[in-house]
Write a protein that holds these residues in place. Structure first.
Motif, mmCIF file in Angstrom:
data_model
loop_
_atom_site.group_PDB
_atom_site.id
_atom_site.type_symbol
_atom_site.label_atom_id
_atom_site.label_comp_id
_atom_site.label_asym_id
_atom_site.label_seq_id
_atom_site.Cartn_x
_atom_site.Cartn_y
_atom_site.Cartn_z
ATOM 1 N N ALA A 16 29.536 104.942 17.861
ATOM 2 C CA ALA A 16 29.188 105.888 18.954
ATOM 3 C C ALA A 16 30.213 106.345 19.668
ATOM 4 O O ALA A 16 30.270 107.451 19.929
ATOM 5 C CB ALA A 16 28.441 104.962 19.995
ATOM 6 N N SER A 17 31.522 105.802 19.285
ATOM 7 C CA SER A 17 32.787 106.506 19.937
ATOM 8 C C SER A 17 33.140 107.520 19.028
ATOM 9 O O SER A 17 33.395 108.473 20.093
ATOM 10 C CB SER A 17 33.852 105.183 19.612
ATOM 11 N N THR A 39 26.772 99.059 28.925
ATOM 12 C CA THR A 39 27.145 97.764 28.271
ATOM 13 C C THR A 39 27.012 96.716 29.177
ATOM 14 O O THR A 39 26.570 95.417 29.049
ATOM 15 C CB THR A 39 28.420 97.990 27.644
ATOM 16 N N ASP A 59 24.508 108.812 26.312
ATOM 17 C CA ASP A 59 25.075 107.731 25.466
ATOM 18 C C ASP A 59 24.099 106.521 25.516
ATOM 19 O O ASP A 59 23.840 105.690 26.603
ATOM 20 C CB ASP A 59 26.394 107.145 25.901
#
Ligand code: PLP
Length: 585
Positions: free
Chosen positions: A140-141, A238, A263
């Motif tokens: 994902a980064s 997160t 995201d």
């Protein structure tokens, strides 16, 4: 290595993997190893001559495995999961055997076209409308960095890549204070800079971005001569699973002509269940979306799904075509390296294809729904427990709580010791976070092989076992484990063992609850789980046999027998008996 060696070692390794996966629950979840042990066990210099595979494999088992934290352990409730599954593992073996490099269509047409097809399946599965196009990234980064580079280039009218950023207005990006650190890193790498990442407060039950503050910040930046470029909306952030209001954010972005990147690295997998899509309502208005099938869709690391509405803008940002990368004589083909940061690309579509075909949408939905339901049940138990505070209720399968016994004093320190004790114990693995300036324990349900029983065990470890003795005094309960007093630790372990056993027996005695199977072999696996934990109980108890407490020899086997009989006949009385033992300590 000859073909025969591949055959025989392949078979040995397949056998090892099957045994590892079916027995992983017997291992401590987090590696108990001290720093430096693995490093020091390895020779300082590489071998001059090739070594025998048997020797290499023996060292793998002897040196490497003991230093691993077992991410496929069913009671790994820490971090977000990093799923794997048999079809995915098998596909990875094929991928490694083929060793294809999928940078261009011509470097493996089938790989590119499979990726196109599978990403479109995935788009349909998560309910994104037609018009979104997918590409597989490593993480994902990387996808978020690609999205912010595209947003930067659009805002700068494509001058960033060609002229650099000096002399350009400050490109501004907005996200909530809950957003993942990969957004910060993307801003660093994209030359946007930390100071130009504006973090807005989070508000409300879902800890979403304060949208009034967002609008205000964009207007203020424009007046100051800055260049607002993108908003990153988090869905399932997160720390505690925060979800921004994607629809309102997209409406604000439209008014100011900004790129919206969503995201949903962890929560995106849950969108295969239509009932969870309210959490990202409005996503169809976004410009790009990322989620990780390697987190919660049974596909092993690495596999990130990145969807964009305008692939041309992405290719204009990342595509580069020196002569040696041109594909002459072909129109309308996709070269996925132009959709990614790196040139070389692994054949990741294969494992996704295997997983989706092997399980089908319904089985995958069943897994996610079970995890969410078990997390909700766990939250209810925690809430009903007077010595515990449910700090954030489950967002999907992520919740946070803390131990708050009367008169405990410094709760942050107590909970830090508690989590340390739980993780050192090794049967379950949890992490911590900070919420509203409190140290809280974070628990996420999401492993491929987790069963309802595993989550129930977590309840007993975190709830009953910890709570009950606390009622008897400040040094009881998890306080016993946390205090470090050996005698009390022994009692704590015994209590834990008994309660684990009770929980399993109650489950066996009670009519079976409707459980959505997690995997093909869930039912046998659940029996195996029961047997495995019963084995752990036995071991825990055996370790205590013969120890003296209050001048009495522990007659552990008798206790277990007593509990077993009582549980079958009268579970409440059994629970009371255990409480009496605990209080006696
Ligand atoms: C919400 C969120 N975004 C992004 C990431 C980064 O994911 P990756 O490791 O795939 O770069 C994570 C990792 O856990 C995450 O939780």
């Amino acid at each position: 290595m000859e073909a025969d060696a591949i055959r025989s070692w392949g078979a040995k390794i397949a056998d090892w993997a099957a045994r590892y996966l079916s027995g992983v629950r017997e291992r401590p979840v987090r590696s108990p190893q001290a720093p430096g042990v693995t490093f020091n066990a390895l020779p300082a210099a590489p071998p001059r001559k090739g070594e025998d595979m048997a020797a290499i494999f023996a060292d793998f088992e002897r040196i490497i495995v003991p230093g691993l934290t077992h991410w496929q352990h069913p009671r790994h409730f820490a971090y977000f999961p990093c799923n794997s599954s048999p079809p995915s593992v098998l596909a990875e073996y094929l991928t490694a055997s083929l060793g294809v490099q999928c940078m261009l269509w011509q470097t493996s047409p089938a790989a590119t076209e499979l990726e196109m097809r599978v990403m479109d399946w995935l788009r349909q599965m998560i309910g994104l409308p037609e018009g979104f196009h997918g590409v597989i990234h490593d993480t994902a980064s990387s996808a978020t960095l690609s999205a912010l580079l595209t947003a930067r280039e659009k805002a700068l009218h494509w001058r960033g890549n060609s002229q650099g950023l000096s002399g350009q207005p400050a490109v501004r990006v907005y996200c909530s204070e809950q957003a993942h650190s990969s957004i910060d890193k993307a801003c660093w790498i994209a030359g946007i800079g930390q100071e130009n990442l504006i973090k807005l407060p989070s508000v409300g039950a879902l800890c979403g971005m304060d949208v009034a503050a967002l609008e205000h910040a964009i207007r203020a930046d424009k007046e100051a001569g800055h260049l607002p470029a993108a908003i990153v909306a988090s869905v399932g952030a997160t720390s505690v699973g925060a979800c921004d209001d994607v629809r309102i954010i997209c409406e604000i972005a439209r008014r100011h002509d900004l790129h919206v990147h969503v995201d949903a690295a962890w929560a995106g997998s849950a969108m295969i269940c239509p009932e969870f899509r309210a959490l990202w309502d409005g996503v169809e208005l976004a410009d790009s979306v990322v989620f990780n099938p390697h987190k919660w869709l049974l596909t092993n690391f690495d596999c990130t799904a990145f969807f964009v509405r305008d692939p041309e803008a992405l290719v204009k940002t990342l595509g580069i075509r020196p002569e040696y990368l041109k594909t002459r004589g072909r129109d309308g083909i996709i070269n996925y390296s132009e959709w990614s940061l790196q040139l070389g690309r692994r054949f990741r579509a294969l494992k996704l294809w295997f997983v989706i075909r092997a399980y089908g949408i319904e089985r995958l939905q069943g897994v996610i729904r079970s995890h969410v339901r078990w997390a909700q049940d766990l939250a209810q138990r925690i809430e009903a427990s007077p010595d515990f505070e449910l700090v954030t209720p489950p967002i999907l399968s992520l919740l946070s709580f803390r131990y708050t016994p009367d008169g405990a004093g410094d709760l942050d320190a107590l909970n830090a010791r508690l989590i340390q004790a739980i993780n050192d114990d090794g049967r379950i693995y949890l992490t911590q976070t900070r919420f509203e300036d409190k140290f809280v324990i974070r628990l996420v349900v999401g492993q491929t092989c987790t069963t309802e029983a595993d989550v129930t065990v977590a309840t007993y470890m975190d709830g009953l076992t910890l709570q009950t003795p606390a009622q008897a005094g400040p040094s009881g309960g998890m306080g016993t484990l946390v205090s470090g007093n050996v005698r009390e630790i022994a009692v704590g372990v015994l209590a834990l063992a008994c309660l684990l056993m009770v929980s399993l027996m109650v489950r066996r005695a009670a009519p079976p609850a409707p459980v959505t199977p997690t995997l093909e072999d869930t039912e046998p696996a659940e029996m195996t789980a029961g047997e495995a934990v019963a084995g752990e109980v036995g071991e825990g108890v055996n370790a205590l046999v013969g120890q003296e407490l209050d001048g009495e020899q522990l007659e552990s086997h008798q206790m277990i027998e007593q509990v077993s009989t009582m549980v079958k006949e009268n579970p409440d009385a059994a629970a009371q008996l255990i409480r009496r033992w605990l209080n006696r300590s």
